[in-house]
Design an enzyme around this catalytic site. Sequence first.
Site, PDB file in Angstrom:
ATOM      1  N   ASP A 135       0.973  -1.114  -0.079  1.00 37.16           N
ATOM      2  CA  ASP A 135      -0.056   0.019   0.119  1.00 37.16           C
ATOM      3  C   ASP A 135       0.921   1.081  -0.084  1.00 37.16           C
ATOM      4  O   ASP A 135       1.159   1.888   1.098  1.00 37.16           O
ATOM      5  CB  ASP A 135      -0.715   0.079   1.336  1.00 37.16           C
ATOM      6  CG  ASP A 135      -1.855   1.104   1.309  1.00 37.16           C
ATOM      7  OD1 ASP A 135      -2.158   1.589   0.138  1.00 37.16           O
ATOM      8  OD2 ASP A 135      -2.504   1.217   2.261  1.00 37.16           O
ATOM      9  N   ASP A 139       1.758   6.736  -5.153  1.00 34.91           N
ATOM     10  CA  ASP A 139       2.084   6.693  -6.421  1.00 34.91           C
ATOM     11  C   ASP A 139       3.570   7.146  -6.969  1.00 34.91           C
ATOM     12  O   ASP A 139       3.897   8.208  -6.078  1.00 34.91           O
ATOM     13  CB  ASP A 139       1.221   7.418  -7.564  1.00 34.91           C
ATOM     14  CG  ASP A 139      -0.194   6.686  -7.578  1.00 34.91           C
ATOM     15  OD1 ASP A 139      -0.395   5.701  -6.811  1.00 34.91           O
ATOM     16  OD2 ASP A 139      -1.082   7.398  -8.117  1.00 34.91           O
TER      17      ASP A 139
END
Lengths: 311, 311, 311, 311
Positions: free
Chosen positions: C158, C161
Amino acid sequence: MEYGMYYLELVTPYESILRRMNKVLASGRTKYQEYFIFDTGAFGKVLVLDKDVQSTERDEYIYHETLVHPVMLAHPRPRSVFVVGGGEGATLREVLKHPTVERVVMCDIDDELVEMARKYLPEWHQGSFDDARAQVVHADARAWLEAHPETYDVVIVDLNDPVGEDNPARMLYTVEFYELVKRRLNPGGLMAMQAGMILLTHHRMHPVVHHTVKQVFRYTRSYHNYIPGFMLNFGFIVASDAVDVAGLSEGTVEARILERGLQLKHLDAAYLEAMFVLPKDLKEAIASEQMVSRDAAPFWLTEEGEARQQA
Amino acid sequence: MEYGMYYLELVTPYESILRRMNKVLASGRTKYQEYFIFDTGAFGKVLVLDKDVQSTERDEYIYHETLVHPVMLAHPRPRSVFVVGGGEGATLREVLKHPTVERVVMCDIDDELVEMARKYLPEWHQGSFDDARAQVVHADARAWLEAHPETYDVVIVDLNDPVGEDNPARMLYTVEFYELVKRRLNPGGLMAMQAGMILLTHHRMHPVVHHTVKQVFRYTRSYHNYIPGFMLNFGFIVASDAVDVAGLSEGTVEARILERGLQLKHLDAAYLEAMFVLPKDLKEAIASEQMVSRDAAPFWLTEEGEARQQA
Amino acid sequence: MEYGMYYLELVTPYESILRRMNKVLASGRTKYQEYFIFDTGAFGKVLVLDKDVQSTERDEYIYHETLVHPVMLAHPRPRSVFVVGGGEGATLREVLKHPTVERVVMCDIDDELVEMARKYLPEWHQGSFDDARAQVVHADARAWLEAHPETYDVVIVDLNDPVGEDNPARMLYTVEFYELVKRRLNPGGLMAMQAGMILLTHHRMHPVVHHTVKQVFRYTRSYHNYIPGFMLNFGFIVASDAVDVAGLSEGTVEARILERGLQLKHLDAAYLEAMFVLPKDLKEAIASEQMVSRDAAPFWLTEEGEARQQA
Amino acid sequence: MEYGMYYLELVTPYESILRRMNKVLASGRTKYQEYFIFDTGAFGKVLVLDKDVQSTERDEYIYHETLVHPVMLAHPRPRSVFVVGGGEGATLREVLKHPTVERVVMCDIDDELVEMARKYLPEWHQGSFDDARAQVVHADARAWLEAHPETYDVVIVDLNDPVGEDNPARMLYTVEFYELVKRRLNPGGLMAMQAGMILLTHHRMHPVVHHTVKQVFRYTRSYHNYIPGFMLNFGFIVASDAVDVAGLSEGTVEARILERGLQLKHLDAAYLEAMFVLPKDLKEAIASEQMVSRDAAPFWLTEEGEARQQA
């Protein structure tokens, strides 16, 4: 704040203004700059060049009276005037109100912008481009002045601030440029200029310009006024080797206003004089300024309002 | 404009300012108002009450010198002072700089705000709340003045503009309130007040307040100054039955500054005088104003700056 | 839009979101990133890291159920789980809901952020940091996995970007990183990951990540879900050499949900399956993608969502 | 965020989107609504009506394929279609792609808007207004349907959400309106409609509309899709007394797509089916909804997305 169209103006890196646009009349890019012309609720039409509001329909009289009349009234009989910049035509309009004027050359590099102003901003120029006394030239003002030895009673310089290291306007803020202007003045002639926002005393634009102009002219006087459409206090300068504008009496100014039949909306003799009185912190900032902008090391402004000089 | 936290200030219904916040120090609601205290890049700490910026760390000296010293210097020997509002303590601080002062009563209705100021805004009050000459009262200023017959050499009124039909501040902008203030002045006493932004001559706040004050005092004088942190030009008024501040000579003001050993950063005698010179359009707006705010029909401002009066 | 405090999120270079903040709970900078925690009207508390909203109190269950349960339910009996990132503790919380789990290692480089989450975001972690099965490690996840040969049934990644050429996260999006993850999977193990916003089919993030993961795993499946607090549709990936998540029957998923006694709010077996069905344009964008991110030339995203690779 | 022109969209009372405008193509007000047409960097041309983005050049195919094809493909041979709203002409365009269609009546009250669309939005309508099978009517759709007893195989309703107590659209969201639509359907006919944003499960628009439609039709099915240009997940409904769209097999849908030679960019049979699978929280919100909108008490939405009903 309601839904709709807004113009985002980045005044400083920390403060921005969102202006509600009722209607966008024109937007695009000329060879030299981006432009936006839009209609607003409180200020009427607004002209933006690149990122800054240039003037607004409702309050442009304040800006243009402030820029033009102190210098014009300081001269006993201004016959010839040269205007650097001033594409909207309102500087020209104010100059032409002086019946002594026989000839004005306005030199704005951006012909497309002047066309735009003719079409969308009639409230600004009010036909002054077509006045028989006016000649509009599209050229780099410095190159044009160098190439044309004609001289003038008054030169008015209305340019953008030299923000950014590569700003081409920075070559119009140097000692050498002011020396050129001085050579183009008739005996008894004066120069006036817009000289940057005075947001806080730490903003260097005005002190540096003042200090640079002072290297060239015997009398360099700063004055200031609040321009509502900019939400900013702006600095101006009148400089001359012959006339100390600070020495003019209120009576003389008043007499000239009457004599020339000037219909002014914002200025009268008393307020004109008061604009030349600066607050203490600004006077100190000007007095302690050391930077001189020269062709070899022209100064430029950071977004924060700090002055930099190329080594 | 980078990502991050911003304060949105609605200056007019058409123009808003987005101010970048580095850090939010406090925010919430007292019994009387919402408050926000945050840190910014150019102006340091900023205090906002309800929707308007009240003052900023970096330029509050400009606002508070402008509000306090003209009236204090117009009095030959101000011993007692009453301050309406002024929760941050900076008005108090400037008043206490005058060594003639023996007693200041500051009356701000909002005790929580004053606590907040003590804690978060030491740069403003600089300990003045603890000065032996100062008494801080938390009450409605009008009720308090009515209940306490004590009189003062100077009364300074620093309130929010009465924007909105139900704004409680509108009862502090009426003829009857100014009459009360006058009854609380010693012989030779003066009142000074913050009197609204002067964004454009069509903004009615300043003319209406001027015209209302004029019903009560023999001499009512407006002055103005640019407050960078507000991005606005603000109006102020000095009024008195005894002293015409416009008649004070620059020499007298300068002598009093020296005599009292005042260390000022923004004002000197010349600039103080120049602030009382108004532009022509503003003078005309004041001269042609007809509205008088009375208890029976207190005036209030719309968001557009139009003045309304209850029938 | 009323006056007050706002968070400006720059979603693309062309679209920004202004989120009204009721209260700022914390803001600052850890060694690794800037953080903002504030309270809002519709989404409750919001956590922002650097420039992007990470999750909101009201809808984080949607994000975390979407990230965690597809991969956990695809495994018949997940005993050990490794979580890369996930500082708020909600990924951990969802993993721990599976009673089969005996051990979870959560590796988030930012210890200050985890402290912040413990203090300000109890609604997220709900005490999972203190679960006896959980171990929280503060280290670079890639370095830690290289140094520790322990293997897991499920790895959940997780991360932010990799926007910007120097983004350190880009070394966690390469073939070599996924090969490392694969070596740390037990036989039958699976990896799941958040895989970028799917704003328009021209946004390259998801296709490039999918194509890169596909170089490493036999089965690489994309799925997507709308996250209200982001105002965005997000892509996710489950990859494995052993299990094709797309081949799981709805019945199997439903049986496992029941068996494990999972109380889910957003997902059920049918919706879980439907998330793996992609629109035609996205399928085509994935199928035609050619870029593979490798250590020698890691990919990164421009602000416009274009993918670049160092030569 | 750079200087320039922006459109401010108030999505909720707490979240707003600022969209950068490259160029404003048109703006103004018809008899019925305000409109803005501008060009943007990521989405091409954008059409805004009143305060909401209606569709964007780059992603309108997603919205219009989603609205039109599920219902059209659910009918074995749709010959006649009635479109409520849909002023841009793109709904018409998608309907006309079905070669079975012999006649489409599009009823949009706003003739000026349709003229605007013809002129500025050719990418949307692509000439469909001039298709021989299409008839464009400018009238209140409810009144028109009442006055014209003609029946159709498919009715497609594309309206704004009834936000605000006086919103005229609220009379097109009542049981009585859906009963009228049903009377205008041929045997075997179906209705499809746009049914509000699904921002959070607490947003009442979609559940109330679903529950209202369900009072009238035997089969009422909700589906949803993410519309990138809106940054929102949107709900849609297909309802019919004859056909349960949820019962259609993927094979049937695929066969009809092939048979009709439909060139779709976003939908295929599998994704079309998946859109009808709803997340658990949304299913529960729909199932527990009690409000039914009737002419006697039409429902409307607050800005917060709460549903209200006149008593």
